[in-house]
Design an enzyme around this catalytic site. Structure first.
Site, PDB file in Angstrom:
ATOM      1  N   ARG A 119      47.744   9.360  -2.043  1.00  0.00           N
ATOM      2  CA  ARG A 119      48.558  10.589  -2.307  1.00  0.00           C
ATOM      3  C   ARG A 119      49.831  10.574  -1.406  1.00  0.00           C
ATOM      4  NH1 ARG A 119      43.657  14.414  -1.643  1.00  0.00           N
ATOM      5  NH2 ARG A 119      42.425  14.092  -3.614  1.00  0.00           N
ATOM      6  N   GLU A 140      30.169  18.733   6.609  1.00  0.00           N
ATOM      7  CA  GLU A 140      30.367  19.955   5.608  1.00  0.00           C
ATOM      8  C   GLU A 140      28.973  20.375   4.973  1.00  0.00           C
ATOM      9  OE1 GLU A 140      34.226  18.949   3.353  1.00  0.00           O
ATOM     10  OE2 GLU A 140      33.424  17.099   4.225  1.00  0.00           O
ATOM     11  N   ARG A 144      28.708  22.815  -3.300  1.00  0.00           N
ATOM     12  CA  ARG A 144      30.008  22.779  -2.788  1.00  0.00           C
ATOM     13  C   ARG A 144      30.824  23.081  -3.870  1.00  0.00           C
ATOM     14  NH1 ARG A 144      33.844  17.651  -2.279  1.00  0.00           N
ATOM     15  NH2 ARG A 144      35.795  18.867  -1.537  1.00  0.00           N
ATOM     16  N   ASN A 158      26.702  18.514  -3.990  1.00  0.00           N
ATOM     17  CA  ASN A 158      28.106  18.511  -4.330  1.00  0.00           C
ATOM     18  C   ASN A 158      28.158  17.500  -5.483  1.00  0.00           C
ATOM     19  OD1 ASN A 158      30.677  17.743  -3.984  1.00  0.00           O
ATOM     20  ND2 ASN A 158      30.792  17.013  -2.024  1.00  0.00           N
ATOM     21  N   HIS A 197      39.598  21.260   1.911  1.00  0.00           N
ATOM     22  CA  HIS A 197      38.661  20.979   2.968  1.00  0.00           C
ATOM     23  C   HIS A 197      38.327  22.191   3.899  1.00  0.00           C
ATOM     24  CE1 HIS A 197      41.000  16.801   3.077  1.00  0.00           C
ATOM     25  NE2 HIS A 197      40.118  16.619   2.288  1.00  0.00           N
TER      26      HIS A 197
END
Ligand code: ADP
Length: 400
Positions: free
Chosen positions: A241, A384, A91, A7, A180
């Site tokens: 955010r 993940e 990823r 990743n 996600h």
């Protein structure tokens, strides 16, 4: 087969090696400060002390070379040679509308990812760099791309089309993509397994609440809606955010504060969310502590965050005509007992009842609803990397 999962971020890289015969984690690590002074590799192997390597790493190829050397190191390593690594799973953040599942990486896939860099200018370029570096260093090892956006490609148009001139979709690919995806897929499948029912018979709402946060509606095993949008900025309130806001605020604040080009984007991505409301921190542990000490803005940040999660749970229950399970995952979802409590408060008329005793748990796969709750509430730590390794194995085996 051993699978390496990579990743790549702009200046960091996370990796894991998994033995897929029994899905066990052999080692994992993190490289930080790639291309910056102070590059460091931190490696963890089962049963050993953390290994730290401080050495200059100029680019992603340099970093991956050090990762590979560590993986085959006689002491720190988990393989005798690179030949033991059967495949690499990468990823990748954005695949646009190109891929609705993971794929074997070929030159045409690389071209497609290059085309998508416009859509994810911060994320796709380092992902691509990581793949290129691995291809150079392991030319005979199959590589698989696993995309954050892929799982959401099953959404119907009414979920992904924005009510702006349609040409922006056809000309510039402006639509909801969602992110996600690997995490939502993993926890939804685990939820079905834990409930002992086929996922095709279930309606599941997955709440991935981390620093970045999103909710997905998964009906009969496919994603029908998700809260992140064209970019990860939409939807829930997050660490830094804003999530959903009235778009008119952007021009209004820009004018009032006479902000330079691009600054509003920075404010909404980096200075908003629970950090913006509290003025304290983006970390929910800090917010919780301050709230407990009576800080009113920290308390407000918690309530606004929870409000938005509840808002989406309600919306997705309406969209799917009910829900069988609600899943909490990621840093906040897995660990923030108080936040799960606020989110689930007073939903008994919807058949959602949190068991306050069972809820007192962190980071463990378990049911946290009461026995008489019609809707199961599940805590499922996300994984993940395992999902990426599974997809990688399946695709590589399918190719043989
Ligand atoms: P990401 O992958 O998006 O960076 P994570 O899923 O790792 O995020 O979540 C990180 C966040 O989880 C932290 O910023 C912190 O707010 C929250 N978190 C971690 N542990 C706890 C805890 N014990 N209590 C509350 N929040 C926590």
């Amino acid at each position: 087969m051993k699978v390496l999962v990579i990743n790549c971020g702009s200046s960091s890289l996370k990796y894991q090696v998994l033995e897929m015969d029994n899905e066990s984690l052999l080692c994992k690590g993190l490289v930080e400060r790639i291309g910056i002074e102070g590059s460091v590799l931190k490696h963890e192997k089962e049963g050993m002390d953390k290994f730290i390597l401080q050495t200059p790493m100029q680019d992603h190829k340099d970093a991956i070379e050090h990762v590979l050397n560590t993986i085959i190191d006689p002491v720190q390593g988990v393989a005798k040679s690179m030949d033991e690594i059967g495949a690499v799973g990468h990823r990748v953040v954005h695949a646009g509308e190109k891929y609705s599942s993971s794929v074997l990486i070929t030159e045409s896939v690389m071209d497609a990812l290059e085309e998508c860099t416009d859509l994810a200018p911060l994320h796709n370029p380092p992902n691509i760099l990581g793949i290129r570096a691995c291809q150079e260093l392991m030319p005979n090892t199959p590589m698989v791309g696993v995309f954050d956006t892929a799982y959401h490609q099953t959404m119907p148009p009414e979920s992904y089309i924005y009510a702006i001139p349609y040409e922006y979709y056809t000309n510039y690919k402006v639509r909801r993509y969602g992110f996600h995806g690997t995490s939502h897929k993993y926890v939804a499948n685990r939820a079905a397994e834990m409930m002992g029912q086929p996922i095709e018979e279930l309606k599941i709402i997955t709440c991935h609440l981390g620093n970045g946060a999103s909710v997905s509606a998964i009906k009969r095993g496919v994603c029908v809606d998700t809260s992140m949008g064209f970019t990860p900025l939409e939807g829930l309130v997050m660490g830094t955010r804003s999530g959903d806001i009235d778009p008119a605020i952007v021009t209004y604040i820009r004018q009032k504060e006479n902000l330079p080009q691009g600054e509003m984007n920075n404010i909404l991505n980096k200075k908003s969310g629970v950090l913006g409301i509290s003025g304290l921190s983006s970390d929910f542990r800090d917010i919780e502590k301050a709230a407990e000490e009576g800080d009113e803005r920290a308390q407000l940040a918690q309530r606004v965050f929870a409000h938005k999660v509840r808002f989406y749970i309600g919306a997705y229950m309406a969209e799917m005509n009910g829900v069988d399970a609600i899943v909490f995952t990621a840093g906040v979802g897995e660990n923030d007992i108080g936040m799960r409590d606020i989110i689930c408060q007073d939903l008994s008329n919807l058949g959602i009842r949190l068991d306050l005793i069972k809820n007192k748990v962190r980071g463990k796969e378990t049911v946290i609803s009461t026995d008489d709750s019609r809707v199961k509430i599940l805590l499922i730590p996300t994984n993940e990397e395992l999902m990426i390794a599974r997809d990688t194995l399946e695709i590589v085996n399918g190719e043989e």
